[in-house]
Design a protein around this motif. Structure first.
Motif, PDB file in Angstrom:
ATOM      1  N   TYR A 140       0.594  -0.807   0.165  1.00 49.88           N
ATOM      2  CA  TYR A 140      -0.364   0.291   0.382  1.00 49.88           C
ATOM      3  C   TYR A 140       0.253   0.870  -0.098  1.00 49.88           C
ATOM      4  CZ  TYR A 140      -3.187  -3.201   1.689  1.00 49.88           C
ATOM      5  OH  TYR A 140      -4.115  -4.705   1.971  1.00 49.88           O
ATOM      6  N   LEU A 141       0.921   1.594  -0.931  1.00 48.94           N
ATOM      7  CA  LEU A 141       1.255   3.996  -1.205  1.00 48.94           C
ATOM      8  C   LEU A 141       1.017   4.491  -0.558  1.00 48.94           C
ATOM      9  CD1 LEU A 141       3.894   5.052  -2.564  1.00 48.94           C
ATOM     10  CD2 LEU A 141       2.631   5.218  -4.055  1.00 48.94           C
ATOM     11  N   ASN A 142      -0.138   4.632  -0.192  1.00 52.57           N
ATOM     12  CA  ASN A 142      -0.879   5.563   0.727  1.00 52.57           C
ATOM     13  C   ASN A 142      -0.148   5.890   2.313  1.00 52.57           C
ATOM     14  OD1 ASN A 142      -1.646   6.151  -1.880  1.00 52.57           O
ATOM     15  ND2 ASN A 142      -3.915   5.909  -1.579  1.00 52.57           N
ATOM     16  N   GLY A 143      -0.336   4.607   2.135  1.00 48.30           N
ATOM     17  CA  GLY A 143      -0.172   4.418   4.292  1.00 48.30           C
ATOM     18  C   GLY A 143       1.124   4.528   4.454  1.00 48.30           C
ATOM     19  N   ASN A 144       2.654   4.152   2.950  1.00 52.52           N
ATOM     20  CA  ASN A 144       3.684   4.653   3.577  1.00 52.52           C
ATOM     21  C   ASN A 144       3.290   6.392   3.485  1.00 52.52           C
ATOM     22  OD1 ASN A 144       5.055   2.242   3.942  1.00 52.52           O
ATOM     23  ND2 ASN A 144       5.336   2.529   1.895  1.00 52.52           N
ATOM     24  N   LEU A 145       3.026   6.620   2.558  1.00 49.22           N
ATOM     25  CA  LEU A 145       2.969   7.979   2.044  1.00 49.22           C
ATOM     26  C   LEU A 145       2.099   9.518   3.742  1.00 49.22           C
ATOM     27  CD1 LEU A 145       3.426  10.036  -0.120  1.00 49.22           C
ATOM     28  CD2 LEU A 145       1.926  10.081  -0.685  1.00 49.22           C
ATOM     29  N   ARG A 146       1.630   8.397   3.734  1.00 51.32           N
ATOM     30  CA  ARG A 146       0.639   9.004   5.285  1.00 51.32           C
ATOM     31  C   ARG A 146       1.876   8.787   6.470  1.00 51.32           C
ATOM     32  NH1 ARG A 146       0.101   7.290   9.181  1.00 51.32           N
ATOM     33  NH2 ARG A 146      -0.250   4.880   8.456  1.00 51.32           N
ATOM     34  N   GLU A 147       2.810   7.292   6.966  1.00 54.28           N
ATOM     35  CA  GLU A 147       3.083   7.443   7.382  1.00 54.28           C
ATOM     36  C   GLU A 147       4.950   7.921   7.366  1.00 54.28           C
ATOM     37  OE1 GLU A 147       5.647   5.418  10.923  1.00 54.28           O
ATOM     38  OE2 GLU A 147       3.078   6.093   9.760  1.00 54.28           O
ATOM     39  N   ALA A 148       4.654   9.035   5.783  1.00 53.44           N
ATOM     40  CA  ALA A 148       6.114   8.878   5.862  1.00 53.44           C
ATOM     41  C   ALA A 148       5.775  10.854   6.734  1.00 53.44           C
ATOM     42  CB  ALA A 148       6.979   9.683   4.482  1.00 53.44           C
ATOM     43  N   VAL A 149       4.765  11.597   6.195  1.00 52.24           N
ATOM     44  CA  VAL A 149       4.439  12.725   6.994  1.00 52.24           C
ATOM     45  C   VAL A 149       3.752  12.991   7.992  1.00 52.24           C
ATOM     46  CG1 VAL A 149       2.815  15.179   6.062  1.00 52.24           C
ATOM     47  CG2 VAL A 149       3.663  13.129   3.650  1.00 52.24           C
ATOM     48  N   GLU A 150       3.530  11.759   8.300  1.00 50.46           N
ATOM     49  CA  GLU A 150       2.819  12.106   9.542  1.00 50.46           C
ATOM     50  C   GLU A 150       4.807  12.168  10.867  1.00 50.46           C
ATOM     51  OE1 GLU A 150       0.598   9.887  13.243  1.00 50.46           O
ATOM     52  OE2 GLU A 150       0.782   8.213  11.105  1.00 50.46           O
ATOM     53  N   ARG A 151       5.003  11.474  10.394  1.00 45.68           N
ATOM     54  CA  ARG A 151       6.824  10.980  10.887  1.00 45.68           C
ATOM     55  C   ARG A 151       7.461  12.558  10.762  1.00 45.68           C
ATOM     56  NH1 ARG A 151       5.689   7.909  15.134  1.00 45.68           N
ATOM     57  NH2 ARG A 151       4.607   6.216  14.466  1.00 45.68           N
TER      58      ARG A 151
END
Length: 226
Positions: free
Chosen positions: A149-160
């Motif tokens: 899932y690309l969306n999950g990793n993108l969200r994780e990156a921005v959140e972190r």
């Protein structure tokens, strides 16, 4: 930035949860997605959101001829998740992911060798592979990160990144870097897959089997050294 990078390098001793294993798994999915989309009728292997989007648009336009084309990959993805969960629950030993990875490799080879006239079978098989991978390859350095899932990793990156800016916690920066690497690898592998599709056609998805085969080697090596 230097300290988290050093920590990531040191943590590669995790073996089966290593970044290298995750990168290869992510590259596998990128190749499958681009290969299926470009050569097999614009169907996604892993992005079932995209398949459902196409399905909904076709239905809204009164075009019901594509229902099976987009529905079966989604259903087989679900079955893949079920099978992946079965492997996870019934084998608590180190290296349990080797079995589903080998199944994925066999399925990729079979689906890749099917002619384009058999897309109705090949695309769901790729969906099955990605469903299994969604369970089997979703941890890097013991951190929950998806290789599907690309969306999950993108969200994780921005959140972190936001948390690091405010809290200055190196753990957030550590997770940000891992997430960005996976997003970047996926993008690069999609680009490579799309380019090679023009040269070798639908056989491009065999490269995904090569990526997973290398992963199996590392997983087996980690299991033997445990």
């Amino acid at each position: 930035m230097i300290e988290p990078v050093k920590q990531i390098i040191e943590d590669e001793h995790y073996g089966e949860d290593s970044l290298l294993v995750g990168v290869l798994a992510s590259a596998c999915v990128g190749i499958l997605d681009s290969g299926c989309y470009v050569t097999r009728g614009k169907v996604f292997a892993s992005s079932q959101t995209g398949n459902l989007l196409y399905l909904g648009i076709d239905i809204s336009n009164g075009d019901f001829s594509q229902i099976l084309k987009y529905t079966f990959p989604v259903l087989l993805f679900v079955i893949g998740v079920v099978l992946g969960t079965h492997f996870q629950m019934h084998d608590k030993r180190k290296g349990w992911r080797i079995a589903p990875a080998l199944c994925e490799i066999v399925l990729i080879i079979i689906a890749s060798l099917l002619p384009l006239s058999w897309n109705a079978l090949a695309n769901p098989l790729f969906g099955l592979v990605c469903g299994m991978q969604a369970i089997a390859f979703r941890r890097i350095h013991h951190i929950p990160l998806a290789t599907v899932y690309l969306n999950g990793n993108l969200r994780e990156a921005v959140e972190r990144l936001v948390k690091y800016i405010h809290l200055k916690d190196n753990d957030d920066l550590y997770r940000f870097i891992l997430s960005v690497i996976l997003v970047f690898v996926f993008l690069v592998s999609v680009t490579i897959g799309a380019f090679l599709s023009r040269l070798i056609g639908h056989y491009v998805t065999l490269i995904a089997a090569v990526c997973l085969s290398i992963d199996v080697y590392f997983l087996y090596k980690a299991k033997k050294s445990a």
